[in-house]
Design a protein around this motif. Sequence first.
Motif, PDB file in Angstrom:
ATOM      1  N   ARG A 120      -5.625  -1.776  40.456  1.00 56.90           N
ATOM      2  CA  ARG A 120      -4.183  -1.137  41.152  1.00 56.90           C
ATOM      3  C   ARG A 120      -3.518  -0.348  40.146  1.00 56.90           C
ATOM      4  NH1 ARG A 120       0.049  -4.512  45.262  1.00 56.90           N
ATOM      5  NH2 ARG A 120       1.346  -2.859  45.206  1.00 56.90           N
ATOM      6  N   VAL A 121      -3.279  -0.628  38.975  1.00 53.22           N
ATOM      7  CA  VAL A 121      -2.442   0.212  38.230  1.00 53.22           C
ATOM      8  C   VAL A 121      -2.805   1.137  37.788  1.00 53.22           C
ATOM      9  CG1 VAL A 121      -1.721   0.374  35.685  1.00 53.22           C
ATOM     10  CG2 VAL A 121      -1.352  -1.951  37.015  1.00 53.22           C
ATOM     11  N   ILE A 122      -4.362   1.633  37.686  1.00 51.72           N
ATOM     12  CA  ILE A 122      -4.863   2.922  37.539  1.00 51.72           C
ATOM     13  C   ILE A 122      -4.627   3.887  38.750  1.00 51.72           C
ATOM     14  CG2 ILE A 122      -6.124   2.568  35.560  1.00 51.72           C
ATOM     15  CD1 ILE A 122      -8.695   2.482  37.635  1.00 51.72           C
ATOM     16  N   MET A 123      -4.584   3.177  39.872  1.00 48.64           N
ATOM     17  CA  MET A 123      -4.600   4.128  41.030  1.00 48.64           C
ATOM     18  C   MET A 123      -3.000   4.506  41.234  1.00 48.64           C
ATOM     19  SD  MET A 123      -5.301   5.264  43.862  1.00 48.64           S
ATOM     20  CE  MET A 123      -7.039   5.059  43.706  1.00 48.64           C
ATOM     21  N   GLU A 124      -2.002   3.312  40.968  1.00 50.82           N
ATOM     22  CA  GLU A 124      -0.636   3.772  41.114  1.00 50.82           C
ATOM     23  C   GLU A 124      -0.037   4.625  40.065  1.00 50.82           C
ATOM     24  OE1 GLU A 124       0.992  -0.047  42.086  1.00 50.82           O
ATOM     25  OE2 GLU A 124       0.839   0.398  44.316  1.00 50.82           O
ATOM     26  N   THR A 125      -0.657   4.875  38.982  1.00 54.39           N
ATOM     27  CA  THR A 125      -0.163   5.721  37.702  1.00 54.39           C
ATOM     28  C   THR A 125      -1.130   6.843  37.814  1.00 54.39           C
ATOM     29  OG1 THR A 125      -1.677   4.379  36.394  1.00 54.39           O
ATOM     30  CG2 THR A 125       0.793   3.834  36.472  1.00 54.39           C
TER      31      THR A 125
END
Length: 394
Positions: free
Chosen positions: A116-121
């Motif tokens: 999720r972090v790589i998608m949202e950043t």
Amino acid sequence: MAKNENLGFDSLLIHGGMGVDPMGSATVPIYQTSTFAFENVDEGAKCFAGESNGFIYTRIGNPTISALEKQVAILENGYGGIATASGMGAVSSIYMAFLQSGDHIVSTDAVYGPSRVIMETYFKRFGVESTYLNTADLNAIKAAIKPNTKMLYLETPTNPTMALTDIKAASEIAHQHNLVVVVDNTFCSPYLQRPLDLGADVVFHSMTKFLNGHADIVAGIIVTKTQELYKIVRPAMVNMGCNMDPHQAYMVLRGIKTLSIRIDRAQENAMKVADYLEKHPKVEWVKYPGLKSHPQYELAQKQMKGPGAMISFELKGGLKAGKVLMDNVKLALLAVSLGGVETLIQHPASMTHSKMTPDARLKANITDGLVRFSVGIENVEDIIADLDQALAKI
Ligand SMILES: Cc1ncc(COP(=O)(O)O)c(C=O)c1O
């Protein structure tokens, strides 16, 4: 590519990736090489043109890695496998392969944190929009799909909340809108759940977990349902350099052979541990798909061959009590990761999911007191005795 050999699952675990080795090796040899010599220029040109099956360069393909790719593709009942350096290498390759600026994805809220972090950043920075929601709620999926939605990304059971999504029903909705359906099958392995058979288009694993099973390697793999999808994902992985190393592939090929007997034992232990925890007066709640109290017990029975070896629970007294437990276990290792032969305990809010905002964690039901337990294959009496002595300290 992967042919469905007419063998039972346990036999495929032993023989699925094996070709006939010219030297008669009983295991797949490690081709520890970066590059492959061509017979002559014409042969080299044929390899580059895709007119020959010869190998070129290990980032593009390697016989040891190919054996593993074939093995897992057979186990997942897919067209072809694409091995990666890590589970996150698989996630990144999938996002890169299918998404572009202006696209939107709908995804399970309680996914493995960095997915999720790589998608949202990073992907947000490149103009990809995302909606994270409880994908157990099929109406919520329907409502979130927009004209620019390209992908439905599911993790089931979720990490670490153990919520299930109905893969078949969710895939049907997604396909009405031409979305590609991706499933993170790390928590189950193909032994317990086969998302492609349920309608998904792409399945992937952190093979660091159950497929390798011995906590000694980091690795990932993607399996596509069709050749068309394979041709989209493979170049993304190769060109971004997310490839696996041949020695890594050898280690996973070795671990995979005992997948079913490891999971059978871990799952038998997990059922007993979950029962024990559910009856313990200091435990507030337990989430395990094998318990009748699990809100999606019926879906688990339908979609999964067994409930697996992952449990999440919360103690009365929340985080404070959970810390006492985690600091006092002696057999279970206080460590992230899962799916190995050893029992592991960890605290998602301060460890695996710490990079999510507190608000996003709460919306995804990852409470501060949630404890995640990966049950190993030790004697179950020892696992329970360990929990018992640690719980007594609270
Ligand atoms: C469900 C799930 N997906 C993906 C990953 C990422 O895999 P890796 O650590 O091999 O990059 C993990 C790692 O914990 C995971 O638990």
